[in-house]
Design a protein around this motif. Structure first.
Motif, PDB file in Angstrom:
ATOM      1  N   ILE A   1       0.829  -1.211   0.000  1.00 11.26           N
ATOM      2  CA  ILE A   1       0.000   0.000   0.000  1.00 11.26           C
ATOM      3  C   ILE A   1       0.864   1.262   0.000  1.00 11.26           C
ATOM      4  CG2 ILE A   1      -1.579   1.322   1.461  1.00 11.26           C
ATOM      5  CD1 ILE A   1      -2.906  -1.363   2.254  1.00 11.26           C
TER       6      ILE A   1
ATOM      7  N   ASP B   1      11.666   2.784   4.649  1.00 10.06           N
ATOM      8  CA  ASP B   1      11.365   1.361   4.882  1.00 10.06           C
ATOM      9  C   ASP B   1      12.554   0.685   5.554  1.00 10.06           C
ATOM     10  OD1 ASP B   1       8.941  -0.428   3.390  1.00 10.06           O
ATOM     11  OD2 ASP B   1      10.603  -1.592   4.197  1.00 10.06           O
TER      12      ASP B   1
ATOM     13  N   ASN C   1       2.479   4.259   7.838  1.00 10.34           N
ATOM     14  CA  ASN C   1       1.880   3.144   7.097  1.00 10.34           C
ATOM     15  C   ASN C   1       2.524   1.801   7.412  1.00 10.34           C
ATOM     16  OD1 ASN C   1       0.517   1.873   4.540  1.00 10.34           O
ATOM     17  ND2 ASN C   1       2.707   1.562   4.218  1.00 10.34           N
TER      18      ASN C   1
ATOM     19  N   LYS D   1      -4.477  -1.348  15.851  1.00 10.84           N
ATOM     20  CA  LYS D   1      -5.240  -0.558  14.876  1.00 10.84           C
ATOM     21  C   LYS D   1      -6.340   0.248  15.559  1.00 10.84           C
ATOM     22  CE  LYS D   1      -3.126  -1.592  10.981  1.00 10.84           C
ATOM     23  NZ  LYS D   1      -2.167  -0.606  10.431  1.00 10.84           N
TER      24      LYS D   1
ATOM     25  N   TYR E   1      -2.720  -6.980  16.435  1.00 11.92           N
ATOM     26  CA  TYR E   1      -3.011  -6.135  15.267  1.00 11.92           C
ATOM     27  C   TYR E   1      -4.300  -5.337  15.499  1.00 11.92           C
ATOM     28  CZ  TYR E   1      -3.586  -5.033  10.250  1.00 11.92           C
ATOM     29  OH  TYR E   1      -3.732  -4.393   9.039  1.00 11.92           O
TER      30      TYR E   1
ATOM     31  N   VAL F   1      -6.584  -5.975   1.080  1.00 12.21           N
ATOM     32  CA  VAL F   1      -5.930  -5.584  -0.167  1.00 12.21           C
ATOM     33  C   VAL F   1      -4.872  -6.652  -0.449  1.00 12.21           C
ATOM     34  CG1 VAL F   1      -4.590  -3.769  -1.312  1.00 12.21           C
ATOM     35  CG2 VAL F   1      -6.223  -3.148   0.492  1.00 12.21           C
TER      36      VAL F   1
ATOM     37  N   THR G   1      -1.697  -7.724  -0.868  1.00 10.55           N
ATOM     38  CA  THR G   1      -0.296  -7.315  -0.733  1.00 10.55           C
ATOM     39  C   THR G   1       0.433  -8.493  -0.074  1.00 10.55           C
ATOM     40  OG1 THR G   1      -0.570  -6.483   1.515  1.00 10.55           O
ATOM     41  CG2 THR G   1      -1.009  -4.907  -0.260  1.00 10.55           C
TER      42      THR G   1
HETATM   43  P1  NAD Z   1       3.259  -5.036   3.108  1.00  5.06           P
HETATM   44  O1  NAD Z   1       3.788  -6.154   3.943  1.00  5.06           O
HETATM   45  O2  NAD Z   1       3.018  -5.253   1.665  1.00  5.06           O
HETATM   46  O3  NAD Z   1       4.173  -3.748   3.266  1.00  5.06           O
HETATM   47  C1  NAD Z   1       4.581  -3.304   4.534  1.00  5.06           C
HETATM   48  C2  NAD Z   1       5.882  -2.553   4.386  1.00  5.06           C
HETATM   49  O4  NAD Z   1       6.252  -2.101   5.690  1.00  5.06           O
HETATM   50  C3  NAD Z   1       7.027  -3.432   3.865  1.00  5.06           C
HETATM   51  O5  NAD Z   1       7.705  -2.744   2.816  1.00  5.06           O
HETATM   52  C4  NAD Z   1       7.919  -3.624   5.084  1.00  5.06           C
HETATM   53  O6  NAD Z   1       9.300  -3.741   4.767  1.00  5.06           O
HETATM   54  C5  NAD Z   1       7.640  -2.352   5.863  1.00  5.06           C
HETATM   55  N1  NAD Z   1       7.924  -2.471   7.289  1.00  5.06           N
HETATM   56  C6  NAD Z   1       7.597  -3.498   8.125  1.00  5.06           C
HETATM   57  N2  NAD Z   1       8.082  -3.245   9.355  1.00  5.06           N
HETATM   58  C7  NAD Z   1       8.714  -2.044   9.301  1.00  5.06           C
HETATM   59  C8  NAD Z   1       9.413  -1.253  10.225  1.00  5.06           C
HETATM   60  N3  NAD Z   1       9.586  -1.651  11.505  1.00  5.06           N
HETATM   61  N4  NAD Z   1       9.913  -0.067   9.823  1.00  5.06           N
HETATM   62  C9  NAD Z   1       9.775   0.341   8.547  1.00  5.06           C
HETATM   63  N5  NAD Z   1       9.135  -0.366   7.605  1.00  5.06           N
HETATM   64  C10 NAD Z   1       8.619  -1.549   7.979  1.00  5.06           C
HETATM   65  O7  NAD Z   1       1.909  -4.595   3.839  1.00  5.06           O
HETATM   66  P2  NAD Z   1       0.674  -3.706   3.321  1.00  5.06           P
HETATM   67  O8  NAD Z   1      -0.466  -4.613   3.140  1.00  5.06           O
HETATM   68  O9  NAD Z   1       1.090  -2.787   2.229  1.00  5.06           O
HETATM   69  O10 NAD Z   1       0.404  -2.897   4.661  1.00  5.06           O
HETATM   70  C11 NAD Z   1       0.659  -1.502   4.806  1.00  5.06           C
HETATM   71  C12 NAD Z   1      -0.212  -0.970   5.923  1.00  5.06           C
HETATM   72  O11 NAD Z   1      -1.590  -1.154   5.570  1.00  5.06           O
HETATM   73  C13 NAD Z   1      -0.020  -1.691   7.259  1.00  5.06           C
HETATM   74  O12 NAD Z   1      -0.095  -0.777   8.317  1.00  5.06           O
HETATM   75  C14 NAD Z   1      -1.212  -2.639   7.304  1.00  5.06           C
HETATM   76  O13 NAD Z   1      -1.564  -2.976   8.612  1.00  5.06           O
HETATM   77  C15 NAD Z   1      -2.263  -1.788   6.626  1.00  5.06           C
HETATM   78  N6  NAD Z   1      -3.408  -2.542   6.112  1.00  5.06           N
HETATM   79  C16 NAD Z   1      -3.235  -3.481   5.129  1.00  5.06           C
HETATM   80  C17 NAD Z   1      -4.343  -4.160   4.667  1.00  5.06           C
HETATM   81  C18 NAD Z   1      -4.237  -5.200   3.593  1.00  5.06           C
HETATM   82  O14 NAD Z   1      -5.238  -5.898   3.368  1.00  5.06           O
HETATM   83  N7  NAD Z   1      -3.125  -5.344   2.906  1.00  5.06           N
HETATM   84  C19 NAD Z   1      -5.605  -3.885   5.190  1.00  5.06           C
HETATM   85  C20 NAD Z   1      -5.745  -2.940   6.184  1.00  5.06           C
HETATM   86  C21 NAD Z   1      -4.626  -2.255   6.625  1.00  5.06           C
END
Ligand code: NAD
Length: 259
Positions: free
Chosen positions: A17, A36, A89, A158, A154, A187, A189
């Motif tokens: 995201i 990141d 994020n 959240k 989680y 989403v 990912t």
């Molecule tokens: P993802 O795993 O694809 O990406 C997460 C990114 O965060 C990665 O690039 C990872 O290297 C980085 N990361 C992890 N720990 C870290 C740290 N300590 N410091 C810096 N970077 C760090 O996940 P995503 O699905 O893109 O999630 C992004 C956000 O969206 C998160 O907060 C997640 O909870 C939220 N979210 C995702 C979904 C979904 O369905 N994918 C739904 C609701 C919320």
């Protein structure tokens, strides 16, 4: 272009995201700091943005490390002169029932989401208050509004982000800072792809059943939310022109959760 001359910091923007928002913001004219844990992947995101004519820098940043967060913000402000939009994020997931969850795993998830959001907020607000303007965005989740089994830290984290977001909206108002939360549904990912087999194993059902009967069961159309959907909402929140839109949670989930 809606974000010309704006500087944005996005954590966890090497993939998923965060990366989608970074690319969208850059297309709208923003300078984007792609922060990141994974520097090589952050650099690849920056390269894609630059090839598209955008401006970006990669920052190696563990959001749970105060010195790394502060150094990243200082570096981008030194280079670009402002920090207009900050998106907390970065996130991780852990699938396990509460009664077997270790304290270490609880703390790890809480740290990335809540400590990370606090540290990014604190560093960003120092600069935004100096500028007397800014926009904080937190990546919440439908799990900021409701619970699912196997996701205690989680869900707790959240929900906690709602409180942080609202507090920043109240305190930031006098300094020209707005604060909002995006609450995506599922989403596709890496974060979600990893948990499909984990949930299938924990619940004793097939991966197809996890998607159909767990993840998308309560949506209005059985569809995943897309990266583009979330990037669109993130753009809308950042570009919104007045303080009318602050302290809010925008749920983007195909009707999974209606508020
Ligand atoms: P993802 O795993 O694809 O990406 C997460 C990114 O965060 C990665 O690039 C990872 O290297 C980085 N990361 C992890 N720990 C870290 C740290 N300590 N410091 C810096 N970077 C760090 O996940 P995503 O699905 O893109 O999630 C992004 C956000 O969206 C998160 O907060 C997640 O909870 C939220 N979210 C995702 C979904 C979904 O369905 N994918 C739904 C609701 C919320």
């Amino acid at each position: 272009m809606q974000l010309i001359d704006k500087s944005a910091l996005i954590t966890g923007a090497a993939g998923g995201i965060g990366r989608a928002i970074a690319e969208r913001y850059a297309r709208e004219g923003a300078r984007v700091a792609v922060a990141d844990l994974d520097l090589a992947a952050a650099e690849a995101t920056v390269e894609t943005i630059r090839r598209g004519g955008g401006q970006a820098m990669a920052l190696a940043m563990d959001v749970t490390d105060e010195a790394a967060v502060n150094a990243g913000v200082e570096r981008m402000v030194a280079e670009w002169g402002s920090l207009d939009i900050a998106i907390a994020n970065a996130g991780i997931q852990h699938i396990e029932p509460v009664h077997t969850l270790s304290f270490a795993d609880w703390r790890k998830v809480m740290a990335v989401h809540l400590d990370g959001a606090f540290l990014v907020t604190s560093a960003a607000l120092r600069q935004m208050y100096r500028q007397h303007s800014g926009c904080m965005i937190y990546m919440g989740s439908v799990h900021s509004k409701l619970a699912s089994p196997l996701k205690a830290p989680y869900v707790a984290a959240k929900h906690g982000l709602v409180g942080l977001c609202r507090t920043v909206a109240k305190e930031g108002a006098a300094h020209g800072v707005r604060s909002n939360l995006i609450c995506p549904g599922f989403v596709r990912t890496p974060l979600v792809d990893r948990q499909i087999p984990e949930q299938a194993k924990a619940l004793g059902i097939s991966e197809e059943a996890v998607i159909r009967d767990v993840m998308l069961k309560d949506t209005i159309d059985g569809e995943f939310t897309t990266l583009e959907d979330i990037a669109e909402v993130a753009l809308h929140l950042a570009a919104f022109p007045t303080a009318a839109l602050t302290g809010q949670s925008m749920v983007v989930s195909h009707g999974w959760y209606m508020q």
